[in-house]
Motif scaffolding. Structure first.
Motif, PDB file in Angstrom:
ATOM      1  N   ASN A  12      51.019  43.664  60.400  1.00 11.69           N
ATOM      2  CA  ASN A  12      52.354  43.570  59.803  1.00 11.69           C
ATOM      3  C   ASN A  12      52.515  44.586  58.679  1.00 11.69           C
ATOM      4  OD1 ASN A  12      53.053  41.523  61.543  1.00 11.69           O
ATOM      5  ND2 ASN A  12      52.640  39.884  60.072  1.00 11.69           N
ATOM      6  N   GLN A  13      51.480  44.733  57.862  1.00 13.00           N
ATOM      7  CA  GLN A  13      51.559  45.695  56.771  1.00 13.00           C
ATOM      8  C   GLN A  13      51.627  47.123  57.325  1.00 13.00           C
ATOM      9  OE1 GLN A  13      48.599  45.290  53.706  1.00 13.00           O
ATOM     10  NE2 GLN A  13      49.699  46.668  52.356  1.00 13.00           N
ATOM     11  N   VAL A  42      61.046  42.539  59.318  1.00  9.35           N
ATOM     12  CA  VAL A  42      60.575  41.510  58.378  1.00  9.35           C
ATOM     13  C   VAL A  42      61.675  41.220  57.363  1.00  9.35           C
ATOM     14  CG1 VAL A  42      58.143  42.219  58.616  1.00  9.35           C
ATOM     15  CG2 VAL A  42      59.533  43.166  56.752  1.00  9.35           C
ATOM     16  N   GLY A  43      61.480  40.171  56.617  1.00 10.14           N
ATOM     17  CA  GLY A  43      62.412  39.854  55.548  1.00 10.14           C
ATOM     18  C   GLY A  43      62.104  40.665  54.298  1.00 10.14           C
ATOM     19  N   ILE A  47      58.403  42.320  52.020  1.00 11.70           N
ATOM     20  CA  ILE A  47      58.152  43.616  51.376  1.00 11.70           C
ATOM     21  C   ILE A  47      57.775  43.407  49.923  1.00 11.70           C
ATOM     22  CG2 ILE A  47      59.194  45.801  50.652  1.00 11.70           C
ATOM     23  CD1 ILE A  47      60.797  45.750  53.256  1.00 11.70           C
ATOM     24  N   TYR A  48      58.555  42.598  49.210  1.00  9.14           N
ATOM     25  CA  TYR A  48      58.277  42.385  47.788  1.00  9.14           C
ATOM     26  C   TYR A  48      56.971  41.631  47.558  1.00  9.14           C
ATOM     27  CZ  TYR A  48      62.860  44.234  46.655  1.00  9.14           C
ATOM     28  OH  TYR A  48      63.942  45.054  46.513  1.00  9.14           O
ATOM     29  N   ARG A  49      56.579  40.823  48.509  1.00  8.15           N
ATOM     30  CA  ARG A  49      55.312  40.104  48.382  1.00  8.15           C
ATOM     31  C   ARG A  49      54.139  41.087  48.450  1.00  8.15           C
ATOM     32  NH1 ARG A  49      56.698  36.162  51.158  1.00  8.15           N
ATOM     33  NH2 ARG A  49      56.246  36.957  53.233  1.00  8.15           N
ATOM     34  N   HIS A  50      54.255  42.074  49.337  1.00  5.96           N
ATOM     35  CA  HIS A  50      53.199  43.081  49.472  1.00  5.96           C
ATOM     36  C   HIS A  50      53.310  44.180  48.421  1.00  5.96           C
ATOM     37  CE1 HIS A  50      51.379  41.720  53.224  1.00  5.96           C
ATOM     38  NE2 HIS A  50      52.596  41.526  53.701  1.00  5.96           N
ATOM     39  N   ARG A  54      59.085  49.510  43.958  1.00  8.35           N
ATOM     40  CA  ARG A  54      59.313  50.617  44.883  1.00  8.35           C
ATOM     41  C   ARG A  54      58.162  51.623  44.786  1.00  8.35           C
ATOM     42  NH1 ARG A  54      63.536  52.433  47.835  1.00  8.35           N
ATOM     43  NH2 ARG A  54      64.871  50.838  46.943  1.00  8.35           N
ATOM     44  N   ALA A  55      57.684  51.870  43.567  1.00  9.67           N
ATOM     45  CA  ALA A  55      56.559  52.797  43.390  1.00  9.67           C
ATOM     46  C   ALA A  55      55.325  52.295  44.140  1.00  9.67           C
ATOM     47  CB  ALA A  55      56.239  52.990  41.912  1.00  9.67           C
ATOM     48  N   ASP A  56      55.078  50.996  44.133  1.00  8.96           N
ATOM     49  CA  ASP A  56      53.947  50.426  44.884  1.00  8.96           C
ATOM     50  C   ASP A  56      54.101  50.724  46.375  1.00  8.96           C
ATOM     51  OD1 ASP A  56      52.821  49.292  42.571  1.00  8.96           O
ATOM     52  OD2 ASP A  56      53.855  47.375  42.886  1.00  8.96           O
ATOM     53  N   LEU A  57      55.304  50.572  46.881  1.00  7.68           N
ATOM     54  CA  LEU A  57      55.567  50.834  48.297  1.00  7.68           C
ATOM     55  C   LEU A  57      55.389  52.316  48.617  1.00  7.68           C
ATOM     56  CD1 LEU A  57      56.489  49.944  51.115  1.00  7.68           C
ATOM     57  CD2 LEU A  57      58.857  50.190  50.315  1.00  7.68           C
TER      58      LEU A  57
END
Length: 186
Positions: A12-13, A42-43, A47-50, A54-57
């Motif tokens: 999923n990631q 996905v919901g 995304i926010y859980r992982h 935005r910088a993390d993504l």
């Protein structure tokens, strides 16, 4: 059973990171998170859980793409008709990565970019070196992996902003130009 959940979570990631990269290429790094979520299936909460920011993504997408490019080198070398052909295919992947990376560059430079750049070099220089070493009998140029990657990188600058410019085509001309001349037929 725990392993399959971890494998599912990892898939999923990976799907999420692939989708984010595609959306970033198409719409820029400021694309709405809902677009990334829709592309990944996905919901937004996932995304926010992982990736809480935005910088993390963006950093995760960058690392994910470096890993994909690094892992492709040995696979291409094993499957290609020749080491030179494998090098050409790997350079295509590298160009795709660089065009995406240039789109991310502005955001990445606002973060501490040096560790990411070091990671990039640590992972990709050995792969390019192995491809060049394997193709040594097929190429004429005395070129290092760093020189080749830097040259391809320079060919990619601005490619995301101009539809008339095909960085992949120019990178392939560079790789083609590395080929050793064939002896003339009598």
């Amino acid at each position: 059973m725990t392993r399959s959940k971890r494998a599912d979570a990892q898939r999923n990631q990976q799907t999420l990171l692939d989708a984010a990269a595609e959306v970033f290429v198409r719409s820029g790094v400021d694309a709405p998170v809902r677009d990334i979520a829709a592309a990944a299936g996905v919901g937004m909460g996932t995304i926010y859980r992982h990736f809480p920011t935005r910088a993390d993504l963006i950093i995760a997408v960058y690392r994910h793409q470096v890993e994909a490019c690094a892992e492709a080198g040995p696979a291409l070398l094993a499957a290609a008709d020749s080491p030179h052909a494998a090098l050409g295919r790997w350079i295509d992947l590298f160009v795709d990565f660089l065009v995406t990376k240039h789109g991310l560059a502005g955001v990445l430079h606002t973060e501490d970019f040096q560790p990411l750049h070091t990671y990039f070099l640590d992972r990709l220089l050995p792969v390019c070196t192995a491809l060049l070493d394997a193709a040594a009998d097929e190429i004429q140029a005395d070129i290092t992996a760093y020189e080749l990657m830097r040259g391809v990188g320079n060919l990619c600058v601005g490619a995301e902003d101009d539809d008339r410019y095909d960085a992949r085509r120019l990178a392939q001309l560079l790789v083609t130009g590395l080929a050793a001349p064939r002896p003339a037929q009598p």
